[in-house]
Design a protein around this motif. Structure first.
Motif, PDB file in Angstrom:
ATOM      1  N   ALA A 174      75.094 109.458  59.092  1.00  0.00           N
ATOM      2  CA  ALA A 174      75.355 108.571  60.101  1.00  0.00           C
ATOM      3  C   ALA A 174      75.079 107.094  59.450  1.00  0.00           C
ATOM      4  N   PHE A 175      76.189 105.946  59.795  1.00  0.00           N
ATOM      5  CA  PHE A 175      75.674 104.860  59.194  1.00  0.00           C
ATOM      6  C   PHE A 175      74.807 104.231  59.847  1.00  0.00           C
ATOM      7  N   PHE A 176      74.498 104.368  61.084  1.00  0.00           N
ATOM      8  CA  PHE A 176      73.251 103.756  61.758  1.00  0.00           C
ATOM      9  C   PHE A 176      71.841 104.221  61.186  1.00  0.00           C
ATOM     10  N   LYS A 177      71.846 105.494  60.911  1.00  0.00           N
ATOM     11  CA  LYS A 177      70.715 106.068  60.499  1.00  0.00           C
ATOM     12  C   LYS A 177      70.395 105.589  58.729  1.00  0.00           C
ATOM     13  N   HIS A 178      71.502 105.415  58.224  1.00  0.00           N
ATOM     14  CA  HIS A 178      71.501 104.832  56.884  1.00  0.00           C
ATOM     15  C   HIS A 178      70.702 103.335  57.020  1.00  0.00           C
ATOM     16  N   LEU A 179      71.008 102.460  57.922  1.00  0.00           N
ATOM     17  CA  LEU A 179      70.652 101.390  58.301  1.00  0.00           C
ATOM     18  C   LEU A 179      69.161 101.342  58.498  1.00  0.00           C
ATOM     19  N   LEU A 180      68.691 102.379  59.329  1.00  0.00           N
ATOM     20  CA  LEU A 180      67.191 102.609  59.517  1.00  0.00           C
ATOM     21  C   LEU A 180      66.453 102.734  58.333  1.00  0.00           C
ATOM     22  N   PHE A 181      66.994 103.662  57.334  1.00  0.00           N
ATOM     23  CA  PHE A 181      66.302 104.105  56.229  1.00  0.00           C
ATOM     24  C   PHE A 181      66.336 102.752  55.186  1.00  0.00           C
ATOM     25  N   THR A 182      67.531 102.040  55.289  1.00  0.00           N
ATOM     26  CA  THR A 182      67.381 100.830  54.539  1.00  0.00           C
ATOM     27  C   THR A 182      66.448  99.598  54.842  1.00  0.00           C
ATOM     28  N   TRP A 183      66.178  99.703  56.346  1.00  0.00           N
ATOM     29  CA  TRP A 183      65.247  98.719  56.679  1.00  0.00           C
ATOM     30  C   TRP A 183      63.768  99.162  57.032  1.00  0.00           C
ATOM     31  N   SER A 234      67.532 102.304  49.081  1.00  0.00           N
ATOM     32  CA  SER A 234      68.555 101.139  48.564  1.00  0.00           C
ATOM     33  C   SER A 234      69.858 101.890  48.208  1.00  0.00           C
ATOM     34  N   GLN A 235      70.721 100.708  48.214  1.00  0.00           N
ATOM     35  CA  GLN A 235      72.139 101.050  48.049  1.00  0.00           C
ATOM     36  C   GLN A 235      72.388 102.032  47.261  1.00  0.00           C
ATOM     37  N   ASP A 236      73.219 103.238  47.630  1.00  0.00           N
ATOM     38  CA  ASP A 236      73.584 104.334  47.064  1.00  0.00           C
ATOM     39  C   ASP A 236      72.562 105.339  46.526  1.00  0.00           C
ATOM     40  N   TRP A 237      71.229 105.222  47.244  1.00  0.00           N
ATOM     41  CA  TRP A 237      70.200 106.084  46.788  1.00  0.00           C
ATOM     42  C   TRP A 237      70.840 107.477  46.990  1.00  0.00           C
ATOM     43  N   GLY A 238      70.288 108.264  46.180  1.00  0.00           N
ATOM     44  CA  GLY A 238      70.704 109.762  45.966  1.00  0.00           C
ATOM     45  C   GLY A 238      69.848 110.717  45.311  1.00  0.00           C
ATOM     46  N   LEU A 239      69.763 111.962  45.355  1.00  0.00           N
ATOM     47  CA  LEU A 239      69.405 112.903  44.629  1.00  0.00           C
ATOM     48  C   LEU A 239      70.861 113.639  44.197  1.00  0.00           C
ATOM     49  N   TYR A 240      71.153 113.877  42.816  1.00  0.00           N
ATOM     50  CA  TYR A 240      72.086 114.363  42.230  1.00  0.00           C
ATOM     51  C   TYR A 240      71.849 115.831  41.565  1.00  0.00           C
ATOM     52  N   PRO A 295      61.161 101.097  46.673  1.00  0.00           N
ATOM     53  CA  PRO A 295      62.264 101.746  46.824  1.00  0.00           C
ATOM     54  C   PRO A 295      62.163 103.197  47.038  1.00  0.00           C
ATOM     55  N   ASN A 296      60.977 103.584  47.143  1.00  0.00           N
ATOM     56  CA  ASN A 296      60.525 104.975  47.598  1.00  0.00           C
ATOM     57  C   ASN A 296      60.336 104.778  49.142  1.00  0.00           C
ATOM     58  N   LYS A 297      60.074 103.695  49.832  1.00  0.00           N
ATOM     59  CA  LYS A 297      59.945 103.319  51.300  1.00  0.00           C
ATOM     60  C   LYS A 297      61.111 102.493  52.014  1.00  0.00           C
ATOM     61  N   ARG A 298      62.000 101.774  51.107  1.00  0.00           N
ATOM     62  CA  ARG A 298      63.204 101.256  51.585  1.00  0.00           C
ATOM     63  C   ARG A 298      64.372 101.725  50.729  1.00  0.00           C
ATOM     64  N   TRP A 335      57.474 109.455  43.704  1.00  0.00           N
ATOM     65  CA  TRP A 335      58.009 108.463  42.695  1.00  0.00           C
ATOM     66  C   TRP A 335      57.813 107.182  43.348  1.00  0.00           C
ATOM     67  N   SER A 336      58.066 106.130  42.548  1.00  0.00           N
ATOM     68  CA  SER A 336      57.855 104.833  42.805  1.00  0.00           C
ATOM     69  C   SER A 336      58.950 103.989  42.027  1.00  0.00           C
ATOM     70  N   ARG A 337      58.942 102.483  42.374  1.00  0.00           N
ATOM     71  CA  ARG A 337      59.626 101.787  41.638  1.00  0.00           C
ATOM     72  C   ARG A 337      59.078 102.055  40.175  1.00  0.00           C
ATOM     73  N   PRO A 338      60.362 102.089  39.083  1.00  0.00           N
ATOM     74  CA  PRO A 338      60.117 102.213  37.813  1.00  0.00           C
ATOM     75  C   PRO A 338      59.179 100.857  37.162  1.00  0.00           C
ATOM     76  N   TYR A 339      58.614 101.354  36.307  1.00  0.00           N
ATOM     77  CA  TYR A 339      57.209 100.119  36.008  1.00  0.00           C
ATOM     78  C   TYR A 339      57.838  99.020  35.368  1.00  0.00           C
ATOM     79  N   PHE A 340      59.262  99.148  34.707  1.00  0.00           N
ATOM     80  CA  PHE A 340      59.802  98.088  34.175  1.00  0.00           C
ATOM     81  C   PHE A 340      60.578  97.110  34.885  1.00  0.00           C
ATOM     82  N   LEU A 341      61.005  97.596  36.081  1.00  0.00           N
ATOM     83  CA  LEU A 341      61.689  96.625  37.056  1.00  0.00           C
ATOM     84  C   LEU A 341      60.473  95.768  37.852  1.00  0.00           C
TER      85      LEU A 341
END
Length: 372
Positions: A149-158, A209-215, A204-207, A181-187
């Motif tokens: 659901a898009f609304f659920k995605h917004l909640l994860f984004t925020w 991000s756009q197009d986040w996914g496990l592939y 990014p492990n808490k909020r 995991w966490s934000r990579p050290y070089f970012l």
């Protein structure tokens, strides 16, 4: 992060989305692109072919100046060095933790396909033999992001995803593996425009991000030639298995898309031999093609707006997400206003024999970007 800081970041997201909607998407009918490229084979043959460079122990400032701001792809070989998950994430781990879930697979163009039990799918692909770059199995599909659901995605984004009850594998996995995991050290910690981070450090492990996914993907699967929908930077974090493919400079965007979709040729006036790799002027040739080989533990930057095609060579697990920093935003916005949203080609570029022959002919003369 406190309530007011988070609320201010949410407001920033909404302002940016509204701004892009009004200034870009409402004027998409004015965007013009080449609908055919009669000189495509010549351009592909004359392009400068490079390896994506591999670096380690790089500081955020060096990464930002040397690669991010210059739209140069790079692979950080120790990219996962601070991640707990790198020690135990595996096909067995995800089978044990999430195996009973139902997931929807996607084809090479992100089109939804069959719904399967995750355990069955992972066990099926984990034992498949490796393949070489260029071998495609059209019968195999990918597990990418599965949002319900898009609304659920917004909640994860925020950063409100902990309140969400969901049957989505992507959402549930994001909730459960946050501490792995966490934000990579070089970012950089701060200074992000997408997602909008006006206060606090970006996690990014808490909020989400756009197009986040496990592939999860099998050998012979590819994500065919495309530009990410929002034209933002992507980090492709390789956990298990091997991936390879190509990234193309922005000057070649229409050329490679037209080549993949069969709208190319070579007019008589341009029937000449491609320029030798050894005699090319780096400064005067804007057409560049980077070939990459991504191994476990490595993270690759795919710069904003660049077309790319990714092939899985051995059973693979990847984590990915997208972003834009504040320093890049003006360039990102202007380029996106000219080119519009992203796209995906109707067929893989590697399926075009002429391109693959050109790549094979030039593979022994690939330039290492770090030597330039």
């Amino acid at each position: 992060m406190n309530f007011f800081s988070n609320a201010w970041n949410i407001l920033g997201d909404l302002v940016i989305w509204a701004h892009e909607e009004v200034r870009i998407y409402h004027h998409s009918d004015k965007i013009v692109r080449e609908t055919e490229s009669p000189d495509a084979l010549f351009r592909l043959g004359s392009a400068e072919y490079r390896h994506v460079p591999k670096v380690s122990d790089i500081s955020p400032s060096e990464f930002h100046e040397r690669y991010l701001m210059k739209k140069e792809p790079v692979i950080i070989v120790d990219g996962l060095r601070d991640w707990k998950g790198k020690h135990f994430w595996s096909f067995d781990y995800f089978t044990q933790e999430f195996g009973e879930m139902l997931v929807q697979l996607q084809d090479t163009g992100f089109k939804p396909k069959q719904i399967v039990e995750l355990r069955t799918y992972l066990q099926e692909i984990a034992s498949l033999p490796a393949v070489e770059l260029g071998n495609i199995n059209p019968d195999l599909n990918y597990l990418r992001y599965t949002y319900d659901a898009f609304f659920k995605h917004l909640l994860f984004t925020w950063e409100l995803g902990h309140w969400v009850k969901t049957d989505s594998f992507s959402f549930r996995a994001f909730q459960r593996i946050q501490e792995h995991w966490s934000r990579p050290y070089f970012l950089p910690e701060r200074g992000y425009k997408i997602p909008c981070i006006q206060f606090g450090a970006f996690q990014p492990n808490k909020r989400m991000s756009q197009d986040w996914g496990l592939y999860f993907s099998a050998p012979g699967v590819c994500t065919r030639l495309h530009v990410d929908g929002m034209r933002t930077n992507a980090v492709l974090c390789q956990i298990e298995g091997r991936k390879a493919g190509w990234i193309f400079s922005s000057s070649l965007e229409d050329v490679v898309r037209n080549a993949a979709e069969g709208r190319m040729g070579l007019p008589h006036s341009e029937k000449q031999k491609p320029i030798s790799q050894n005699h090319k002027s780096v400064e005067h040739n804007p057409d560049r093609i980077w070939q990459f080989d991504l191994l476990p533990g490595e993270i690759m930057l795919i710069p904003k707006g660049l077309a790319h095609e990714v092939h899985t060579l051995s059973p693979s697990i990847s984590l990915t997400y997208n972003f834009i920093t504040s320093a890049e935003y003006r360039d990102y916005f202007d380029f996106k206003k000219q080119r519009g949203h992203g796209w995906i080609a109707k067929s893989p570029l590697v399926a075009v024999p002429e391109f693959f022959h050109i790549y094979q002919r030039t593979s022994n003369t690939l330039i290492n970007s770090d030597t330039l």
